[in-house]
Design an enzyme around this catalytic site. Structure first.
Site, short mmCIF file in Angstrom:
data_model
loop_
_atom_site.label_atom_id
_atom_site.label_comp_id
_atom_site.label_asym_id
_atom_site.label_seq_id
_atom_site.Cartn_x
_atom_site.Cartn_y
_atom_site.Cartn_z
N ASN A 11 37.15 56.44 19.98
CA ASN A 11 37.04 57.39 18.87
C ASN A 11 38.45 57.81 18.47
O ASN A 11 39.09 58.59 19.15
CB ASN A 11 36.22 58.60 19.32
CG ASN A 11 36.15 59.69 18.25
OD1 ASN A 11 36.55 59.47 17.11
ND2 ASN A 11 35.62 60.85 18.63
N LYS A 13 39.34 59.59 16.02
CA LYS A 13 39.40 60.92 15.40
C LYS A 13 40.25 60.85 14.12
O LYS A 13 40.22 59.83 13.42
CB LYS A 13 39.89 61.95 16.41
CG LYS A 13 39.05 61.90 17.72
CD LYS A 13 39.27 63.05 18.65
CE LYS A 13 38.39 62.89 19.88
NZ LYS A 13 38.46 64.02 20.80
N HIS A 97 29.29 64.67 17.47
CA HIS A 97 30.48 64.94 18.29
C HIS A 97 30.74 66.45 18.31
O HIS A 97 30.54 67.13 17.30
CB HIS A 97 31.69 64.19 17.73
CG HIS A 97 32.84 64.20 18.69
ND1 HIS A 97 33.66 65.30 18.84
CD2 HIS A 97 33.28 63.28 19.57
CE1 HIS A 97 34.56 65.03 19.78
NE2 HIS A 97 34.35 63.82 20.24
N GLU A 99 33.33 68.12 18.06
CA GLU A 99 34.26 68.60 17.03
C GLU A 99 33.54 68.75 15.69
O GLU A 99 33.84 69.65 14.91
CB GLU A 99 35.48 67.66 16.95
CG GLU A 99 36.36 67.82 18.19
CD GLU A 99 37.11 66.58 18.62
OE1 GLU A 99 37.25 65.63 17.83
OE2 GLU A 99 37.56 66.56 19.79
N GLU A 169 29.85 64.34 26.81
CA GLU A 169 31.26 64.75 26.73
C GLU A 169 31.35 66.26 26.96
O GLU A 169 31.17 67.05 26.01
CB GLU A 169 31.83 64.43 25.34
CG GLU A 169 31.81 62.97 24.98
CD GLU A 169 32.81 62.65 23.87
OE1 GLU A 169 33.66 61.79 24.11
OE2 GLU A 169 32.75 63.27 22.80
N GLY A 175 40.34 66.03 25.72
CA GLY A 175 41.74 66.22 25.35
C GLY A 175 42.52 67.15 26.26
O GLY A 175 43.63 67.55 25.93
N SER A 209 38.79 62.96 28.55
CA SER A 209 39.99 62.62 29.32
C SER A 209 39.81 61.35 30.16
O SER A 209 40.30 61.26 31.29
CB SER A 209 40.43 63.80 30.20
OG SER A 209 40.79 64.90 29.38
P1 13P Z 1 39.77 62.39 24.94
O1 13P Z 1 39.51 61.04 25.56
O2 13P Z 1 41.04 62.47 24.16
O3 13P Z 1 39.61 63.50 25.94
O4 13P Z 1 38.62 62.62 23.84
C1 13P Z 1 37.29 62.43 24.19
C2 13P Z 1 36.45 62.42 22.98
O5 13P Z 1 36.24 63.45 22.35
C3 13P Z 1 35.93 61.13 22.51
O6 13P Z 1 34.95 61.29 21.53
#
Ligand code: 13P
Length: 250
Positions: A11, A13, A97, A99, A169, A175, A209
């Site tokens: 992803n 983003k 997701h 976010e 997640e 992150g 992560s």
């Molecule tokens: P990270 O791997 O940067 O922690 O992000 C995870 C994520 O939100 C994937 O959709």
């Protein structure tokens, strides 16, 4: 892992301009021209979707959108239709997701409508669920993720549910560098799998992560079939290392 092959999903983003996205694909395909041991999919931003689709055409690398509209056309300013994803060669989509839920107000009901639309059009949804740090600390992880999961799949047959992928997640792990422990994530994912008929046959991914150094420990768990990766999916070398290390645990 229950699945035949692990799934590594990148992803991106809100990262990568068109040239960066196509460079990534060229670099990855040079490293892994016929890599069959894992399934791998990248999720570029919409502006790079068509060019990325052209760059990876004919390879085993899959393409997906980071979200989509639940309608296929019409007066929905700023939205992206599932038909537009297919037009770019994208047959996957991430739905729900954290976010999108946090910054764009996506509700369980909207995510459920999007899952129905995606399946109707032959797009494979990766439905993301996960609890906040507060819910985690208060012992509400199970209730939270089971509620999100049952809401996302409401009204679907077990056969339809089996065509989907779930990504667990935990928000506090995204992150932050603080990944969940593989056994703890596995326990939550076992509960997710038991919550809706059909999920016993689907792939469930861990996200939060994930790095090349820890992906092997996750996919070694019985209920973890791969990973949804943010930061560590952005470089072709790191993405390739994720693929190799996911395979090593077969
Ligand atoms: P990270 O791997 O940067 O922690 O992000 C995870 C994520 O939100 C994937 O959709």
């Amino acid at each position: 892992m229950l699945a035949e092959r692990p799934l590594v999903a990148g992803n991106w983003k809100m990262n990568k301009l068109i040239a960066e996205a196509t460079d990534f694909v060229r670099e990855l395909l040079a490293l892994a021209p016929d890599f069959e041991a894992v399934d791998a999919v990248v999720f570029p931003p919409f502006t790079a979707l068509a060019a990325t689709g052209e760059a990876l055409a004919g390879s085993r690398l899959g393409l997906g959108g980071q979200t989509m509209c639940d309608n296929v056309s019409g007066a929905f300013t700023g939205e992206i239709s599932p038909l537009m994803l297919l037009d770019c060669g994208a047959h996957w989509v991430i739905l729900g997701h954290s976010e999108r839920r946090a910054y764009n107000g996506e509700t369980d009901a909207a995510i459920n409508r999007k899952v129905h639309t995606a399946l109707r059009l032959g797009i494979t949804p990766i439905v993301a669920v996960g609890e906040s740090a507060e819910d985690h600390a208060a012992g509400r992880t199970h209730d939270h993720v089971v509620r999100q999961t049952t809401a996302a799949f409401e009204g679907l047959t077990a056969d339809d549910v089996a065509r989907c992928v779930v990504a667990y997640e935990p928000i506090w792990a995204i992150g932050t560098g603080l990944s969940d422990s593989p056994p703890a994530a596995n326990r939550v994912m076992e509960q997710i799998r038991a919550s809706v008929a059909g999920l016993e046959q689907t792939r469930i991914l861990y996200g939060g992560s994930v790095k090349p150094e820890n992906i092997g420990a996750f996919v070694a768990q019985p209920h973890i079939d791969g990973a949804l990766v943010g930061g560590a999916s952005l470089s072709a070398q790191s993405f390739y290392d994720l693929m190799v290390n996911a395979r090593a645990q077969e």
